[in-house]
Design an enzyme around this catalytic site. Structure first.
Site, PDB file in Angstrom:
ATOM      1  N   ASP A   1      -2.644   2.731  17.334  1.00  0.00           N
ATOM      2  CA  ASP A   1      -4.006   2.398  17.763  1.00  0.00           C
ATOM      3  C   ASP A   1      -4.035   1.298  18.835  1.00  0.00           C
ATOM      4  O   ASP A   1      -4.998   0.552  18.935  1.00  0.00           O
ATOM      5  CB  ASP A   1      -4.854   1.980  16.548  1.00  0.00           C
TER       6      ASP A   1
ATOM      7  N   ASP B   1      -2.911  -5.192  17.031  1.00  0.00           N
ATOM      8  CA  ASP B   1      -3.964  -5.815  17.834  1.00  0.00           C
ATOM      9  C   ASP B   1      -4.203  -7.301  17.487  1.00  0.00           C
ATOM     10  O   ASP B   1      -4.261  -8.146  18.384  1.00  0.00           O
ATOM     11  CB  ASP B   1      -5.261  -5.012  17.646  1.00  0.00           C
TER      12      ASP B   1
ATOM     13  N   GLY C   1       0.938  -5.803   9.571  1.00  0.00           N
ATOM     14  CA  GLY C   1       1.586  -4.749   8.782  1.00  0.00           C
ATOM     15  C   GLY C   1       2.913  -4.360   9.420  1.00  0.00           C
ATOM     16  O   GLY C   1       2.975  -4.176  10.639  1.00  0.00           O
TER      17      GLY C   1
ATOM     18  N   ASP D   1      -0.059   2.770  13.074  1.00  0.00           N
ATOM     19  CA  ASP D   1      -1.347   3.444  13.300  1.00  0.00           C
ATOM     20  C   ASP D   1      -1.513   4.098  14.676  1.00  0.00           C
ATOM     21  O   ASP D   1      -2.423   4.886  14.872  1.00  0.00           O
ATOM     22  CB  ASP D   1      -2.498   2.448  13.099  1.00  0.00           C
TER      23      ASP D   1
ATOM     24  N   ARG E   1      -7.021   2.816   9.751  1.00  0.00           N
ATOM     25  CA  ARG E   1      -8.329   2.231   9.470  1.00  0.00           C
ATOM     26  C   ARG E   1      -9.393   2.712  10.440  1.00  0.00           C
ATOM     27  O   ARG E   1     -10.465   3.135  10.056  1.00  0.00           O
ATOM     28  CB  ARG E   1      -8.245   0.705   9.537  1.00  0.00           C
TER      29      ARG E   1
ATOM     30  N   ARG F   1       0.184 -11.793   7.498  1.00  0.00           N
ATOM     31  CA  ARG F   1      -1.097 -11.851   8.200  1.00  0.00           C
ATOM     32  C   ARG F   1      -1.588 -13.276   7.961  1.00  0.00           C
ATOM     33  O   ARG F   1      -1.985 -13.614   6.850  1.00  0.00           O
ATOM     34  CB  ARG F   1      -2.091 -10.853   7.618  1.00  0.00           C
TER      35      ARG F   1
ATOM     36  N   THR G   1       2.984  -1.188  14.982  1.00  0.00           N
ATOM     37  CA  THR G   1       2.051  -0.706  13.959  1.00  0.00           C
ATOM     38  C   THR G   1       2.216   0.798  13.827  1.00  0.00           C
ATOM     39  O   THR G   1       2.387   1.488  14.837  1.00  0.00           O
ATOM     40  CB  THR G   1       0.575  -1.032  14.283  1.00  0.00           C
TER      41      THR G   1
HETATM   42  O1  F6P Z   1      -0.164  -1.101   9.417  1.00  0.00           O
HETATM   43  C1  F6P Z   1      -1.531  -0.792   9.614  1.00  0.00           C
HETATM   44  C2  F6P Z   1      -2.103  -0.396   8.326  1.00  0.00           C
HETATM   45  O2  F6P Z   1      -1.213   0.554   7.900  1.00  0.00           O
HETATM   46  C3  F6P Z   1      -3.505   0.189   8.211  1.00  0.00           C
HETATM   47  O3  F6P Z   1      -3.627   1.543   8.473  1.00  0.00           O
HETATM   48  C4  F6P Z   1      -3.871  -0.141   6.792  1.00  0.00           C
HETATM   49  O4  F6P Z   1      -5.227  -0.186   6.591  1.00  0.00           O
HETATM   50  C5  F6P Z   1      -3.240  -1.464   6.612  1.00  0.00           C
HETATM   51  O5  F6P Z   1      -2.111  -1.501   7.445  1.00  0.00           O
HETATM   52  C6  F6P Z   1      -2.913  -1.823   5.207  1.00  0.00           C
HETATM   53  O6  F6P Z   1      -1.935  -2.802   5.171  1.00  0.00           O
HETATM   54  P1  F6P Z   1      -1.789  -3.985   4.120  1.00  0.00           P
HETATM   55  O7  F6P Z   1      -1.947  -3.394   2.769  1.00  0.00           O
HETATM   56  O8  F6P Z   1      -0.431  -4.501   4.373  1.00  0.00           O
HETATM   57  O9  F6P Z   1      -2.854  -4.986   4.418  1.00  0.00           O
END
Ligand code: F6P
Length: 318
Positions: free
Chosen positions: A129, A103, A11, A127, A171, A72, A125
């Site tokens: 995290d 991560d 992300g 998040d 998440r 991804r 990120t």
């Molecule tokens: O960047 C991390 C994050 O924002 C998470 O909190 C979220 O669940 C996820 O990415 C969603 O990303 P995508 O829709 O790009 O898979």
């Protein structure tokens, strides 16, 4: 001339561009050839490489997203995918690779490191995290985006005497909810790390309205559940008029904050210093305002925990 590759993965987050700019410009100033790898690990497998000159990273400091684009990658998770990536890097003469991501992206970088590519991780990120760093790239900008959105919601919720249940990203991590919740003076914060009693929260909200409040705001980290379901439960328990809002990907956009720009510029500078010292297999972070680094193994062996003291600060404010 030694070559350093750079890619963004997973992300995206605000400040990735600023990090790339710093890595590229510091790298060139130190005599390295800089190679951008587009679309994360997918681009690595497809040899989507481009030489980056100083001018190529002009005009991106203040832009959200990542101009190298991100992905991804499923293929990269496989052994064959990783072998292909190593071969492509070796064929292109790329000895060092900087991966900006979360991560999952770090795990890929650690794997490549084991296979002879000298790798580095930068915590990209929103998040927040990643262990062993106080902040991740984009987190601060996201807090500002969320805080502004809550201000807008507060206006309309007050007019209609409603409860606004706002779902933010995270998440497995409640950091966005906790920090933006405190910054916005919300009435309840639900995070995955701490179990919540919706019935008790509903009673408290009802009490607030009975005392004359015109609106209430409940923050929910996505790891807890859906805002819609929680809004419904609060309505069932309290009879209050509720509305759910999912902020979604709006949180990942926008011009990076000054903090994110400065911190990523510092990390980009530091990563080149590590290359020069031939220190590798590490992820960078910021701890107590110092740019630090730890081996990938150390990062994977550490837990990213919610700041309980900060949660206590919140509890004492409501
Ligand atoms: O960047 C991390 C994050 O924002 C998470 O909190 C979220 O669940 C996820 O990415 C969603 O990303 P995508 O829709 O790009 O898979």
């Amino acid at each position: 001339m030694k070559k350093i590759g750079v890619l963004t993965s997973g992300g995206d987050s605000q400040g990735m561009n600023s990090a790339i700019r710093s890595i590229v410009r510091t790298g060139i100033a130190s005599g390295f050839e800089m190679v951008g790898i587009r679309r994360g690990y997918d681009g690595l497998m497809e040899k989507d490489f481009t030489i980056l000159e100083s001018k190529d990273v002009g005009d991106i400091l203040y832009r959200g997203g990542t101009f190298l684009r991100s992905a991804r990658s499923e293929e990269f998770r496989t052994e064959e995918g990783q072998t292909k990536a190593v071969n492509n890097l070796k064929e292109a003469g790329i000895e060092y690779l900087v991966v900006i991501g979360g991560d999952g992206s770090y795990r890929g970088a650690a794997e490549l490191n084991k296979q002879g590519i000298k790798t580095y991780g930068l915590p990209g990120t929103i998040d927040n995290d990643i262990p062993l760093t106080d902040y991740t790239i984009g987190f601060d900008t996201t807090l500002n985006v969320v805080t502004e959105a809550i201000g807008n919601l507060r206006d309309t919720m007050s007019s209609h005497e409603r409860v606004s249940v706002i779902e933010v990203m995270g998440r497995d991590c409640g950091d966005i909810a906790l920090h933006a919740g405190i910054a916005s003076g919300v009435d309840a914060i639900l995070v995955p790390e701490i179990p919540a009693d919706i019935q008790k929260i509903s009673a408290k909200l009802k009490d607030g309205f009975e005392r004359g409040k015109t609106h209430s705001i409940v923050m929910v980290a996505e790891g807890v559940g859906k805002a819609e379901d929680i809004a419904h439960q609060i309505n069932e328990y309290s009879g209050l008029d509720t509305r759910a809002t999912v902020l979604g990907h709006i949180q990942r956009g926008g011009t990076p904050s000054a903090f994110d720009r400065v911190f990523t510029s510092r990390m980009g500078h530091k990563v080149i210093e590590l290359v020069e010292k031939d220190i590798y297999g590490v992820a960078l972070g910021i701890e107590k305002n110092e740019i630090t680094y730890h081996s990938f193994e150390e990062i994977f062996a550490s837990e990213d925990e919610l700041n309980q003291n900060l949660y206590k600060v919140f509890e004492d404010l409501v």
